[in-house]
Design an enzyme around this catalytic site. Sequence first.
Site, mmCIF file in Angstrom:
data_model
loop_
_atom_site.group_PDB
_atom_site.id
_atom_site.type_symbol
_atom_site.label_atom_id
_atom_site.label_comp_id
_atom_site.label_asym_id
_atom_site.label_seq_id
_atom_site.Cartn_x
_atom_site.Cartn_y
_atom_site.Cartn_z
ATOM 1 N N ASP A 8 34.811 -28.398 2.973
ATOM 2 C CA ASP A 8 35.880 -28.300 3.965
ATOM 3 C C ASP A 8 35.325 -27.447 5.110
ATOM 4 O O ASP A 8 34.320 -26.746 4.939
ATOM 5 C CB ASP A 8 37.101 -27.638 3.314
ATOM 6 C CG ASP A 8 38.254 -27.437 4.274
ATOM 7 O OD1 ASP A 8 38.433 -28.253 5.189
ATOM 8 O OD2 ASP A 8 38.979 -26.441 4.113
ATOM 9 N N ASP A 10 37.658 -25.603 7.830
ATOM 10 C CA ASP A 10 38.556 -24.483 8.127
ATOM 11 C C ASP A 10 38.774 -23.628 6.890
ATOM 12 O O ASP A 10 39.222 -24.117 5.857
ATOM 13 C CB ASP A 10 39.899 -25.010 8.640
ATOM 14 C CG ASP A 10 39.767 -25.707 9.976
ATOM 15 O OD1 ASP A 10 39.510 -25.016 10.961
ATOM 16 O OD2 ASP A 10 39.887 -26.951 10.017
#
Length: 217
Positions: A8, A10
């Site tokens: 991922d 963020d």
Amino acid sequence: MADAVIFDLDGVIVDSEPVWEEVRRAYVAAHGGAWQPDTQRRLMGMSTGEWAAYLSGELGVDRTAEQVAAEVVEEMTRRYAARVPLIDGADDVVRRVAGRWPLGLASSSPTRLIAAALHATGLTDAFGATLSTEETAHGKPAPDVYLAVAERLGVDPARCVAVEDSSNGVRSAAAAGMTVVAVPHGSYPLDPDAVKAAAAVLDSIGDLTPETVEQLG
């Protein structure tokens, strides 16, 4: 043995969740909406279209979903142009892992912000496939983005290790059949079901070593 590692963005590579929260809170307040106690938790993992509709509809912002998306992303782009909040050591972790496995990126950020973040951190070339939930039917916690990135990498999702920070992100990768390593943000702890869905929970991204991936994958 894992065939690929999918990150991922963020909360894992860039500490952007507090920036997103600050920008969207200010936007909601400036446009007649009302931020709710569970708003930030609900927003984490939503695609651009989903959170824009949520701010415009449920929070009562006096702008269309299209205007919300364009204006909030414009402000985030401006923030990133000034400074991308790289998590300490995350770039080194990504490069070390990239030395052993093909990497993918499965992000809820808009495509233009993904590009800006990777360019600013010098990590663009580390990833064999990057994808925004802007380009999938559903955002996290649905598995769409993780399944699509695995397909682009040409690997079986069940042979991927995913690295996530949020509850919805963990749910998304787990629903795709991946082994999930969670690195929760101190301000946004995981829900109990997400803790159970993770194969490992680390204190910081610096704890993610190739050896950790090997043991899990």
